[in-house]
Design an enzyme around this catalytic site. Sequence first.
Site, PDB file in Angstrom:
ATOM      1  N   TYR A 152      44.049  12.197  -8.397  1.00  0.00           N
ATOM      2  CA  TYR A 152      42.714  11.903  -8.808  1.00  0.00           C
ATOM      3  C   TYR A 152      42.904  10.867  -9.876  1.00  0.00           C
ATOM      4  O   TYR A 152      43.765  11.325 -10.979  1.00  0.00           O
ATOM      5  CB  TYR A 152      42.224  13.253  -9.348  1.00  0.00           C
ATOM      6  CG  TYR A 152      41.071  13.013 -10.192  1.00  0.00           C
ATOM      7  CD1 TYR A 152      40.012  12.516  -9.727  1.00  0.00           C
ATOM      8  CD2 TYR A 152      40.932  13.550 -11.573  1.00  0.00           C
ATOM      9  CE1 TYR A 152      38.753  12.073 -10.609  1.00  0.00           C
ATOM     10  CE2 TYR A 152      39.732  13.093 -12.480  1.00  0.00           C
ATOM     11  CZ  TYR A 152      38.722  12.478 -11.696  1.00  0.00           C
ATOM     12  OH  TYR A 152      37.504  12.220 -12.578  1.00  0.00           O
TER      13      TYR A 152
ATOM     14  N   GLY B 141      -8.830   4.672   2.861  1.00  0.00           N
ATOM     15  CA  GLY B 141      -8.534   3.715   3.923  1.00  0.00           C
ATOM     16  C   GLY B 141      -7.642   2.605   2.990  1.00  0.00           C
ATOM     17  O   GLY B 141      -7.734   2.233   2.207  1.00  0.00           O
TER      18      GLY B 141
ATOM     19  N   LYS C 233       4.861  10.246   0.490  1.00  0.00           N
ATOM     20  CA  LYS C 233       5.563   9.856   1.766  1.00  0.00           C
ATOM     21  C   LYS C 233       6.533   8.485   1.493  1.00  0.00           C
ATOM     22  O   LYS C 233       7.638   8.528   2.064  1.00  0.00           O
ATOM     23  CB  LYS C 233       4.612   9.531   2.478  1.00  0.00           C
ATOM     24  CG  LYS C 233       5.037   8.818   4.088  1.00  0.00           C
ATOM     25  CD  LYS C 233       4.180   8.811   5.344  1.00  0.00           C
ATOM     26  CE  LYS C 233       3.161   7.646   5.136  1.00  0.00           C
ATOM     27  NZ  LYS C 233       2.435   7.458   6.132  1.00  0.00           N
TER      28      LYS C 233
ATOM     29  N   GLN D 129      -5.670   3.468  -6.581  1.00  0.00           N
ATOM     30  CA  GLN D 129      -6.616   3.612  -5.470  1.00  0.00           C
ATOM     31  C   GLN D 129      -7.196   5.131  -5.977  1.00  0.00           C
ATOM     32  O   GLN D 129      -6.317   6.163  -5.747  1.00  0.00           O
ATOM     33  CB  GLN D 129      -6.287   3.548  -4.203  1.00  0.00           C
ATOM     34  CG  GLN D 129      -7.428   3.798  -3.196  1.00  0.00           C
ATOM     35  CD  GLN D 129      -6.806   3.731  -1.969  1.00  0.00           C
ATOM     36  OE1 GLN D 129      -5.634   4.402  -1.580  1.00  0.00           O
ATOM     37  NE2 GLN D 129      -7.781   3.538  -0.771  1.00  0.00           N
TER      38      GLN D 129
ATOM     39  N   ARG E 174       1.518  14.093   7.122  1.00  0.00           N
ATOM     40  CA  ARG E 174       2.304  14.250   8.269  1.00  0.00           C
ATOM     41  C   ARG E 174       3.624  14.755   8.028  1.00  0.00           C
ATOM     42  O   ARG E 174       4.416  15.190   8.715  1.00  0.00           O
ATOM     43  CB  ARG E 174       1.922  13.427   9.381  1.00  0.00           C
ATOM     44  CG  ARG E 174       0.530  13.310   9.978  1.00  0.00           C
ATOM     45  CD  ARG E 174       0.397  11.996  10.795  1.00  0.00           C
ATOM     46  NE  ARG E 174      -0.112  11.053   9.891  1.00  0.00           N
ATOM     47  CZ  ARG E 174      -0.436   9.761  10.364  1.00  0.00           C
ATOM     48  NH1 ARG E 174      -0.474   9.562  11.649  1.00  0.00           N
ATOM     49  NH2 ARG E 174      -0.830   8.738   9.615  1.00  0.00           N
TER      50      ARG E 174
ATOM     51  N   GLY F  97      -2.392   0.996  15.683  1.00  0.00           N
ATOM     52  CA  GLY F  97      -3.548   0.276  16.189  1.00  0.00           C
ATOM     53  C   GLY F  97      -3.044  -0.908  17.336  1.00  0.00           C
ATOM     54  O   GLY F  97      -2.067  -1.103  17.168  1.00  0.00           O
TER      55      GLY F  97
ATOM     56  N   GLY G 223      -1.418   6.470   0.319  1.00  0.00           N
ATOM     57  CA  GLY G 223      -1.809   7.609   1.252  1.00  0.00           C
ATOM     58  C   GLY G 223      -1.391   8.867   0.776  1.00  0.00           C
ATOM     59  O   GLY G 223      -0.408   8.770   0.081  1.00  0.00           O
TER      60      GLY G 223
ATOM     61  N   LEU H  80       0.899  -1.248  -0.031  1.00  0.00           N
ATOM     62  CA  LEU H  80      -0.131   0.040   0.033  1.00  0.00           C
ATOM     63  C   LEU H  80       0.858   1.214  -0.078  1.00  0.00           C
ATOM     64  O   LEU H  80       1.888   1.437   1.093  1.00  0.00           O
ATOM     65  CB  LEU H  80      -0.823   0.269   1.132  1.00  0.00           C
ATOM     66  CG  LEU H  80      -1.837  -1.236   1.281  1.00  0.00           C
ATOM     67  CD1 LEU H  80      -2.824  -0.995   2.520  1.00  0.00           C
ATOM     68  CD2 LEU H  80      -2.603  -1.683  -0.016  1.00  0.00           C
TER      69      LEU H  80
ATOM     70  N   ASN I 203      53.002   1.964  -9.810  1.00  0.00           N
ATOM     71  CA  ASN I 203      53.035   2.663  -8.753  1.00  0.00           C
ATOM     72  C   ASN I 203      52.726   4.065  -9.145  1.00  0.00           C
ATOM     73  O   ASN I 203      53.506   4.674  -9.963  1.00  0.00           O
ATOM     74  CB  ASN I 203      54.582   2.625  -8.155  1.00  0.00           C
ATOM     75  CG  ASN I 203      54.519   3.363  -6.911  1.00  0.00           C
ATOM     76  OD1 ASN I 203      53.651   3.173  -6.047  1.00  0.00           O
ATOM     77  ND2 ASN I 203      55.512   3.907  -6.608  1.00  0.00           N
TER      78      ASN I 203
HETATM   79  C1  UD1 Z   1      -1.727   1.627  10.032  1.00  0.00           C
HETATM   80  C2  UD1 Z   1      -2.930   0.832  10.602  1.00  0.00           C
HETATM   81  C3  UD1 Z   1      -2.490   0.683  12.061  1.00  0.00           C
HETATM   82  C4  UD1 Z   1      -1.089   0.392  12.374  1.00  0.00           C
HETATM   83  C5  UD1 Z   1      -0.095   1.092  11.395  1.00  0.00           C
HETATM   84  C6  UD1 Z   1       1.156   0.482  11.551  1.00  0.00           C
HETATM   85  C7  UD1 Z   1      -5.056   0.767   9.552  1.00  0.00           C
HETATM   86  C8  UD1 Z   1      -6.451   1.278   9.323  1.00  0.00           C
HETATM   87  N1  UD1 Z   1      -4.299   1.238  10.494  1.00  0.00           N
HETATM   88  O1  UD1 Z   1      -2.250   3.185  10.593  1.00  0.00           O
HETATM   89  O2  UD1 Z   1      -3.451  -0.243  12.713  1.00  0.00           O
HETATM   90  O3  UD1 Z   1      -0.539   0.123  13.549  1.00  0.00           O
HETATM   91  O4  UD1 Z   1      -0.499   1.379   9.900  1.00  0.00           O
HETATM   92  O5  UD1 Z   1       2.176   1.444  10.805  1.00  0.00           O
HETATM   93  O6  UD1 Z   1      -4.669  -0.069   8.557  1.00  0.00           O
HETATM   94  N2  UD1 Z   1      -2.658   3.907   2.346  1.00  0.00           N
HETATM   95  C9  UD1 Z   1      -3.167   3.636   1.250  1.00  0.00           C
HETATM   96  N3  UD1 Z   1      -4.451   4.087   1.048  1.00  0.00           N
HETATM   97  C10 UD1 Z   1      -5.260   4.706   1.791  1.00  0.00           C
HETATM   98  C11 UD1 Z   1      -4.596   4.810   2.981  1.00  0.00           C
HETATM   99  C12 UD1 Z   1      -3.285   4.378   3.400  1.00  0.00           C
HETATM  100  O7  UD1 Z   1      -2.488   3.270   0.222  1.00  0.00           O
HETATM  101  O8  UD1 Z   1      -6.268   5.072   1.676  1.00  0.00           O
HETATM  102  C13 UD1 Z   1      -1.173   3.344   2.654  1.00  0.00           C
HETATM  103  C14 UD1 Z   1      -0.285   4.664   3.063  1.00  0.00           C
HETATM  104  O9  UD1 Z   1       0.197   5.028   1.872  1.00  0.00           O
HETATM  105  C15 UD1 Z   1       0.485   3.801   3.911  1.00  0.00           C
HETATM  106  C16 UD1 Z   1      -0.298   2.571   4.598  1.00  0.00           C
HETATM  107  O10 UD1 Z   1      -1.147   2.298   3.709  1.00  0.00           O
HETATM  108  O11 UD1 Z   1       1.755   3.166   3.255  1.00  0.00           O
HETATM  109  C17 UD1 Z   1      -0.700   3.179   6.032  1.00  0.00           C
HETATM  110  O12 UD1 Z   1      -1.402   4.052   6.050  1.00  0.00           O
HETATM  111  P1  UD1 Z   1      -1.457   5.299   7.194  1.00  0.00           P
HETATM  112  O13 UD1 Z   1      -2.384   6.245   6.786  1.00  0.00           O
HETATM  113  O14 UD1 Z   1      -0.110   5.481   7.353  1.00  0.00           O
HETATM  114  O15 UD1 Z   1      -1.971   4.296   8.452  1.00  0.00           O
HETATM  115  P2  UD1 Z   1      -1.707   4.583  10.018  1.00  0.00           P
HETATM  116  O16 UD1 Z   1      -2.525   5.479  10.306  1.00  0.00           O
HETATM  117  O17 UD1 Z   1      -0.371   4.590  10.213  1.00  0.00           O
HETATM  118 CA    CA Z   2       1.606   4.940   8.719  1.00  0.00          CA
END
Ligand code: UD1
Ligand code: CA
Length: 447
Positions: free
Chosen positions: A350, A80, A22, A75, A15, A141, A11, A8, A361
Amino acid sequence: MTQAVVVLAAGVGTRMKSSKPKVLHEVAGAPMLCHVVRTAKTLSPTRIVVVVGPQSDVIRHRLGDFNLEVEFATQQQPRGTADAVAAARTHLHGFTGRLIVLFGDTPLVRPQTLTRLADAGDDKADIRVLGFHSENPQGYGRLVIDEDGEVVRIVENRDADPETEKIQFCNSGVIAGDSELIFGLIEDVTADNSANEYYLTDIIEIARSRNLRCAAIVCGETEALGVNDQADRAAAEAGFQSQTRAHAIANGVDLPDAEQVYFSFDTELAPNATIEPFVVFGPGVEVESGAHVRSFSHLEGCVIRSGASVGPHARIRPGSVIENGARVGNFVEVKQSRIGYGAKASHLSYIGDADIGDGANIGAGTITCNYDGKGKHRTVIGKRAFLGSDTILVAPVTVGESAMTAAGSVITSDVPAESLAVARKRQSIIKGFAQRYFGRIDRLSGK
Ligand code: UD1
Ligand code: CA
């Protein structure tokens, strides 16, 4: 069992406070996503699908830069982690076997941990979650466990009540299980939570309601580190370095003060190589057994062969091979060159676009003039040639086997084998000059 990996990476990463996606922020010289894909590849899965957002060109290019071939799924909106996994479904149409979900922002998960997750055969679990214990679980989580040690549900930090917040067993994000099962469970995930997001973590509770079993496999906190902001990224860099140091030491690499050595994501060190403190590795370095890299050296894109010695204060740049027993000493820069068996360039040189013959040498201060303002040209130094100090080699130029150059020579044409080239004005003596000179200065200043 056949396996597919979904990573995945769609996102938004608000932050990080950066316009760069990211997952492209770097750890040890490579984007975090590259670390994750490289680790995924060690499982030899039949498919790797990276889920990206609609503006993903930069991510595709970056993976290409690192020669990492994957499939991409889009996506459309970051709704999520469950929705992100669902975006890979059509790509995996017809795939049967185990699905492993990895996060692009969790770069330190080790290959052996994924193998453990995949091979934990006797727990009879339908879904396996990679968890870790943390004294500071804020943001992660939480894994809620029953009396049999099975995972009942995962509660996101923002949805946790004070009791759940106290749980120190956390979700790394890595989940594995039968592919059709996971996609089926995701269909039932809703966005009924404080973030209005489709949480992948919700599939645990759904699985339990269908009498399926969910197990937690435990890894260390460093490995599970999820990067959400720049402070996390700095922690990931430190974590990568300490993981890599420990791995090198366990492999028999001699690191007298390991804390002061900085590795690249792909540094390859053979057992019995010695790396002194304050050495920094750029990408693409291989150091063979018995080679010695001394303090304050910077290496990238090179091979240091067995018994060779580099530094202190050497800079070895891409395309260089330092052959067995060769020595590259202090303040020597080598680029796109081969330093032959047992050849020596001990001080202040160099050496660019050159082939230095075995046993040659290279005198102190020798410089290859490899660039004429338009193109790069090669210098070839024959075996056992002896270059006097401060030789300037204007490329393209060849010095033959066992030939010599006089100190301070500017070599503009080829030197035949076994000959001496002198390319500087012969010394002349002006008797008494110094005495007259200083005498005149004294008179003028009235002394
Ligand atoms: C997530 C987990 C959390 C875990 C933590 C570990 C969920 C709901 N939560 O939280 O339980 O402890 O990671 O680091 O799964 N992403 C997508 N599409 C989206 C949302 C996210 O591709 O719509 C990707 C992001 O790019 C990232 C990953 O999924 O690589 C995690 O997403 P992020 O939003 O960072 O989740 P956390 O809040 O860290
Ligand atoms: Ca994360």
